[in-house]
Design an enzyme around this catalytic site. Structure first.
Site, short mmCIF file in Angstrom:
data_model
loop_
_atom_site.label_atom_id
_atom_site.label_comp_id
_atom_site.label_asym_id
_atom_site.label_seq_id
_atom_site.Cartn_x
_atom_site.Cartn_y
_atom_site.Cartn_z
N ARG A 231 0.90 -0.78 0.06
CA ARG A 231 -0.16 -0.07 0.37
C ARG A 231 1.14 1.19 -0.35
O ARG A 231 2.19 1.13 0.68
CB ARG A 231 -0.58 -0.25 1.08
N GLU A 260 -3.55 7.44 -4.51
CA GLU A 260 -4.65 7.08 -6.02
C GLU A 260 -5.34 7.85 -6.45
O GLU A 260 -5.98 7.17 -5.95
CB GLU A 260 -3.92 5.90 -5.39
N HIS A 278 -1.78 0.07 -9.37
CA HIS A 278 -2.09 -0.94 -8.80
C HIS A 278 -2.97 -1.77 -9.62
O HIS A 278 -4.00 -1.62 -9.71
CB HIS A 278 -3.47 0.23 -7.56
P1 NAP Z 1 -0.45 -11.80 5.03
O1 NAP Z 1 -1.22 -13.31 4.64
O2 NAP Z 1 -1.54 -11.27 6.23
O3 NAP Z 1 0.52 -10.98 5.16
C1 NAP Z 1 0.73 -9.77 5.63
C2 NAP Z 1 2.32 -9.51 5.38
O4 NAP Z 1 2.44 -8.22 6.38
C3 NAP Z 1 2.43 -10.79 7.52
O5 NAP Z 1 3.24 -11.66 7.39
C4 NAP Z 1 2.69 -10.12 8.17
O6 NAP Z 1 3.41 -10.30 9.65
C5 NAP Z 1 3.30 -8.85 7.84
N1 NAP Z 1 2.98 -7.55 8.43
C6 NAP Z 1 1.98 -6.91 9.06
N2 NAP Z 1 2.35 -5.86 10.09
C7 NAP Z 1 3.83 -5.92 9.78
C8 NAP Z 1 4.58 -5.14 10.41
N3 NAP Z 1 4.08 -4.08 10.95
N4 NAP Z 1 6.02 -4.95 10.47
C9 NAP Z 1 6.06 -5.86 9.18
N5 NAP Z 1 5.33 -6.86 8.68
C10 NAP Z 1 4.24 -6.72 9.18
O7 NAP Z 1 -1.45 -10.79 3.74
P2 NAP Z 1 -1.21 -11.08 1.69
O8 NAP Z 1 -1.93 -11.35 1.45
O9 NAP Z 1 -0.12 -11.37 1.88
O10 NAP Z 1 -1.46 -9.54 1.92
C11 NAP Z 1 -0.20 -8.61 1.64
C12 NAP Z 1 -1.40 -7.52 1.21
O11 NAP Z 1 -0.67 -7.38 0.14
C13 NAP Z 1 -2.67 -6.50 1.79
O12 NAP Z 1 -2.68 -6.11 2.76
C14 NAP Z 1 -2.20 -6.15 0.74
O13 NAP Z 1 -2.07 -4.59 1.21
C15 NAP Z 1 -0.86 -5.60 -0.09
N6 NAP Z 1 -1.75 -6.20 -1.97
C16 NAP Z 1 -1.79 -5.79 -2.87
C17 NAP Z 1 -1.62 -5.27 -4.16
C18 NAP Z 1 -1.85 -4.94 -5.26
O14 NAP Z 1 -2.52 -4.80 -6.10
N7 NAP Z 1 -0.60 -3.97 -5.17
C19 NAP Z 1 -2.83 -6.57 -4.23
C20 NAP Z 1 -2.78 -7.56 -3.25
C21 NAP Z 1 -2.08 -7.08 -1.83
P3 NAP Z 1 3.54 -11.71 10.65
O15 NAP Z 1 3.08 -12.72 9.88
O16 NAP Z 1 4.53 -12.04 11.27
O17 NAP Z 1 1.57 -10.97 11.17
C1 8YV Z 2 -6.93 -5.07 -6.27
C2 8YV Z 2 -5.71 -4.62 -3.45
O1 8YV Z 2 -6.52 -4.06 -7.26
O2 8YV Z 2 -6.32 -6.94 -2.62
C3 8YV Z 2 -5.91 -6.07 -2.68
O3 8YV Z 2 -5.47 -5.12 -1.58
O4 8YV Z 2 -5.51 -4.03 -3.54
C4 8YV Z 2 -5.72 -5.39 -5.57
O5 8YV Z 2 -5.81 -6.83 -5.34
C5 8YV Z 2 -8.04 -3.68 -5.21
O6 8YV Z 2 -8.49 -4.49 -4.22
C6 8YV Z 2 -9.11 -4.01 -6.76
O7 8YV Z 2 -9.58 -3.19 -6.27
#
Ligand code: NAP
Ligand code: 8YV
Length: 319
Positions: A231, A260, A278
């Site tokens: 994010r 964004e 994004h």
């Molecule tokens: P997840 O399985 O919950 O993994 C999150 C990781 O972040 C965990 O390892 C957690 O640590 C770590 N974390 C949380 N707070 C932290 C902190 N303060 N310092 C260091 N590490 C921390 O989630 P995920 O499915 O991998 O998704 C992660 C994130 O990716 C989403 O929440 C979203 O914001 C982002 N995302 C972006 C896109 C995009 O389109 N760019 C798409 C999908 C997701 P612990 O394991 O120790 O709890």
């Molecule tokens: C998407 C995301 O682009 O899953 C998330 O957290 O940021 C992305 O997969 C978004 O949610 C769709 O608008």
């Protein structure tokens, strides 16, 4: 018979919207566009549909006495006031796992893009510059040191892909994962000092705001690259611009931004960045899977059947 009413709090992806419209009347951001009409509509709303970037404040939920679920099309839900939702007995759902591969793929794409200057090379050829000289050399990715900030579902998928490139892998997270086989560092600064590419993939929100700050960027150093697919709020964007301009770091690959879809002009003007809108989960296959899951959660929530994927904080609420 009229369809039940749901409120869309953001512009929904057509796949999700189409599925919802087969069962519900979808009111597109009426709370923003027509507050008077929303006052009359609010008591009829049975579900809230959002995206990973959408804002669902407690003040909005308080106006929805019959809402039974908030279904987010995305895995991140940092815009939802989950505590307020729980206080009102409204479970929140999201779409984990189905997008993990795509986001990890794009993270690796950005690693390769910044290291090997692929977008710049494309511009170089298109601009007819090839005959007048070679491009500057890139940074070798295979065998380089990768640091992952957030070793969750997506972080682990990035690690699997990076292993295929022979990269050494280290990470930081809130808790050490002793079974991962990767080296743990207790802070992003300590991790940054030991790697060539630092990939950020934590949730957004207050707990991670500006986790990547000027100190982390200084530790990453003049040969280091930052990749952010988490994010925009996780990175101090002004500190990043300063670091990119001053050569404190070598470059950055960014899929997410602080405000964004606005991206600061100064960032857009830099040569040592690769910017994407994004789009880490934006493939036809994955967006369909996200829509199917978000729709299934909406249907389950509004019909009182078990939710497919509640957010962890709401798991107890749905038992
Ligand atoms: P997840 O399985 O919950 O993994 C999150 C990781 O972040 C965990 O390892 C957690 O640590 C770590 N974390 C949380 N707070 C932290 C902190 N303060 N310092 C260091 N590490 C921390 O989630 P995920 O499915 O991998 O998704 C992660 C994130 O990716 C989403 O929440 C979203 O914001 C982002 N995302 C972006 C896109 C995009 O389109 N760019 C798409 C999908 C997701 P612990 O394991 O120790 O709890
Ligand atoms: C998407 C995301 O682009 O899953 C998330 O957290 O940021 C992305 O997969 C978004 O949610 C769709 O608008």
């Amino acid at each position: 018979m009229s369809k039940p009413d749901v409120l869309a709090v953001a512009k929904l992806h057509p796949f999700y919207l189409k599925a919802l419209e087969s069962v519900y009347t979808v009111h597109d951001r009426t709370h923003v566009t027509d507050p008077a009409a929303f006052t009359a509509l609010a008591p009829r709303i049975v579900g809230v549909a959002g995206t990973g970037e959408a804002s669902v404040p407690g003040s909005l939920l308080a106006q929805l006495p019959h809402a039974k679920v908030v279904s987010v099309f995305g895995v991140g839900y940092d815009g939802v006031d989950v505590a307020a939702a729980i206080a009102q007995g409204i479970p929140v759902t999201h779409t984990p796992d189905v997008l993990t591969d795509d986001v990890a793929d794009l993270a690796m794409g950005l690693v390769l893009s910044v290291g090997r200057t692929i977008p710049q090379a494309d511009q170089f050829v298109r601009a007819g510059q090839w005959p007048s000289g070679p491009m500057a050399l890139g940074r070798k990715v295979s065998g380089a040191r990768l640091g992952i900030v957030g070793l969750g579902r997506i972080g682990k998928a990035i690690a699997r892909r990076a292993s295929g490139f022979g990269m050494s892998i280290a990470y930081t997270a809130r808790t050490e994962k002793t079974d991962s086989g990767f080296q743990f560092f207790p802070s992003a600064t300590a991790l940054a000092a030991q790697v060539d590419f630092l990939v950020v993939i934590t949730p957004g929100g207050a707990g991670t705001k500006h986790l990547i700050n000027a100190d982390v960027l200084k530790a990453l150093g003049p040969r280091g690259f930052l990749i952010n697919v988490a994010r925009g709020s996780v990175v101090d964007e002004q500190a990043l611009v300063d670091a990119l301009q001053n050569g404190t770091i070598a470059g950055a690959g960014l899929d997410v931004f602080a405000n964004e879809p606005q991206v600061p002009e100064v960032l857009r003007g830099l040569r040592n960045v690769v910017l994407t809108p994004h789009m880490a989960s934006a493939t036809t296959e994955t967006r369909q899977a996200m829509a199917d899951l978000a729709f299934a959660n909406m249907q389950a929530g509004t019909s009182g059947t078990p939710l497919r994927t509640p957010v962890p904080e709401c798991a107890a609420l749905t038992k």
